[in-house]
Design an enzyme around this catalytic site. Structure first.
Site, PDB file in Angstrom:
ATOM      1  N   GLU A 273       0.609  -1.096  -0.073  1.00 35.54           N
ATOM      2  CA  GLU A 273      -0.019   0.074  -0.072  1.00 35.54           C
ATOM      3  C   GLU A 273       0.829   1.418   0.069  1.00 35.54           C
ATOM      4  O   GLU A 273       0.598   2.152   0.765  1.00 35.54           O
ATOM      5  CB  GLU A 273      -0.987  -0.223   1.152  1.00 35.54           C
TER       6      GLU A 273
HETATM    7  C1  NGO Z   1      -4.052  -4.429   4.609  1.00 32.69           C
HETATM    8  C2  NGO Z   1      -3.035  -3.433   5.084  1.00 32.69           C
HETATM    9  C3  NGO Z   1      -2.924  -3.245   6.608  1.00 32.69           C
HETATM   10  C4  NGO Z   1      -4.021  -2.991   7.399  1.00 32.69           C
HETATM   11  C5  NGO Z   1      -4.942  -4.691   7.047  1.00 32.69           C
HETATM   12  C6  NGO Z   1      -6.527  -4.510   7.576  1.00 32.69           C
HETATM   13  C7  NGO Z   1      -2.106  -5.314   4.441  1.00 32.69           C
HETATM   14  C8  NGO Z   1      -1.062  -5.910   3.841  1.00 32.69           C
HETATM   15  N1  NGO Z   1      -1.908  -3.970   4.389  1.00 32.69           N
HETATM   16  O1  NGO Z   1      -3.350  -5.445   4.707  1.00 32.69           O
HETATM   17  O2  NGO Z   1      -2.335  -2.240   6.965  1.00 32.69           O
HETATM   18  O3  NGO Z   1      -4.258  -3.104   8.758  1.00 32.69           O
HETATM   19  O4  NGO Z   1      -5.262  -4.436   5.585  1.00 32.69           O
HETATM   20  O5  NGO Z   1      -7.252  -5.573   7.339  1.00 32.69           O
END
Ligand code: NGO
Length: 463
Positions: A273
């Protein structure tokens, strides 16, 4: 039994009863493994042996229960340890073991659970207690998400402000999860896990999810100006700067410290992300950073966004976004990279079970127990066949968690479902069988004070 063994040949009329007084013999290398099963002795009706087991592999074991005793054999202490977990499940309650032979070995080498210490910190004692619950289901990797926007949870010598500001009061989501691990505490947790054949996989998330680091060291921000701490659950707003040398001095110091403190083979560098990092900067950053775990003797692991970069040999890709196609992950697998399967719509333990679940998130949908159970890791992505799947791992993100009872509520009974996905042969698995077997664990969790969710999908015995 959960996970279901690879092969069970019952001997219906036969039983053997085990009690704390039963004499148990074990080779010196596996004495700790046998502790608590009975009374350790040089000889006795329960015998653990390290021997050749005809290709059952480093974690496999052969268990034979006759009217006169128990023989447990494995090629390695890890196999004996998993065999002991099977024995404990069989003996639960009255100690009466059913006769027969079990030959067992895992489908996948990597069976993981992840705990997010950044959004809410958990103490060493809480992490250890969690490990004790996980190993009962033959989970063999504990991934610790140590850093994120809301907190920095591992002491890094030479960089004291990381934990002063990132582990102090008011850190974590809603400021409700302060704390950090000293390096000594981290090593102690790692050793505790290792004694139970669990490999700790540390994650330092980058280049995104780094607000806590930027708060601690403003020289890491794009303009060198301080940024405020954040305790909300937004994602995608923070980034290390690909074009600054300070970035790489910081990253290398941190990764070297973590590698030196970690005996296991993996070093997770996050990579998820990075919505405020340009695609070009992302690749520039990873070209510098992905070789660093290798430089310090580790295999790099990253969330599947890293598949956009050139991946050094040995890099592991952790697939998480709940999409049905991912050409970049397919290409990484085709190039020989291994994949850990963590599809959020199946194994994110922080997803709510149903609409009434009081904690957890739902961005990937609701994940009832059957959904966590009823899928095949080798069929999730068309370009990632069985040979490319290193294993299965269930992340538990802690935005909405406030203590160990919340961890247990979201973990049980879904984690046992994921453990069986990772261990048992696909053709030996069925939801109808799992839901009956998992019901027996309800009373055991109650007796142990484990705050599991009494999912309406399962006919639990009356409590
Ligand atoms: C995503 C995000 C995390 C969040 C999570 C919540 C990934 C790999 N990055 O998963 O920062 O906490 O969702 O479900």
């Amino acid at each position: 039994m959960i996970p279901a063994p690879a092969l069970v040949v019952p001997e219906p009329a036969v039983t053997f009863t085990i009690s704390p007084e039963t004499a148990v013999s074990a080779p010196p290398a596996a004495a700790a493994v046998a502790a608590g099963l009975g009374s350790l002795a040089d000889d006795g009706p329960v015998r653990l042996q390290l021997t050749d087991t005809d290709g059952l592999g480093p974690e496999g074991y052969r268990l034979e229960i006759t009217a006169s005793g128990v023989s447990l054999r494995a090629a390695e202490p890890a196999g004996l340890f998993w065999g002991v977990q099977t024995l404990r499940q069989l003996a639960a309650g009255d100690g009466v073991l059913p006769g027969g032979v079990i030959e067992d070995r895992p489908r996948f080498a990597y069976r993981g659970a992840m705990l997010d210490l950044a959004r809410h910190f958990f103490t060493p004692a809480e992490i250890k207690a969690h490990v004790d619950l996980l190993v009962q289901f033959k989970i063999n990797h504990l991934h610790l998400h140590l850093t994120d926007d809301q907190g920095w949870r591992l002491e890094i010598p030479g960089w004291p402000r990381l934990t002063e500001t990132g582990g102090g009061p008011g850190t974590g989501c809603d400021g409700a999860g302060p704390g950090f691990l000293t390096l000594a505490e981290y090593s102690d947790v790692v050793a505790y896990a290792a004694q139970r054949f669990v490999t700790v996989v540390p994650e330092i998330d980058m280049p995104g999810h780094v607000n806590a680091a930027l708060v601690a060291y403003p020289e890491l921000t794009a303009d060198g100006q301080p940024v405020p701490p954040r305790t909300d659950a937004e994602v995608g707003y923070s980034s290390l700067v690909a074009g600054k040398e300070e970035t790489y001095a910081f990253v290398e110091a941190v990764l070297k410290t973590v590698a030196d403190a970690t005996p296991g083979p993996y070093l997770h560098i996050g990579g998820d992300e990075c919505l405020s990092t340009s695609a070009e900067d992302y690749r520039t950053f990873l070209a510098r950073v992905l070789p660093l775990p290798g430089k310090y003797g580790k295999r790099a692991v990253g969330w599947h966004e890293i598949a956009a970069a050139d991946l050094p040999e040995g890099t592991v890709v952790q697939y998480w976004r709940p999409e049905e196609q991912n050409p970049a992950v397919d290409a990484a697998a085709a190039a020989g990279r291994e994949v850990i399967m963590s599809p959020a719509d199946r194994v994110y333990l922080d997803m709510k079970y149903d609409a009434s679940t009081p904690i957890g998130l739902d961005w990937a949908g609701l994940v009832p127990v059957e959904r966590a159970y009823d899928w095949d890791p080798a069929r999730r992505l068309p370009g990632v066949p069985e040979e490319s799947v290193l294993g299965v791992a269930a992340p538990l993100w802690s935005e909405t968690l406030r203590g160990p009872a919340d961890v247990q509520f979201l973990t049980f009974p879904r984690l046992p479902a994921v453990a069986e996905v990772g261990w048992s042969p696909q053709e030996r698995r069925s939801w109808a069988s799992f839901r009956e077997r998992v019901a027996a664990f309800g009373p055991r969790w109650e007796a142990a004070g484990v705050a599991y969710f009494r999912s309406p999908e399962i006919d639990w015995p009356a409590s």
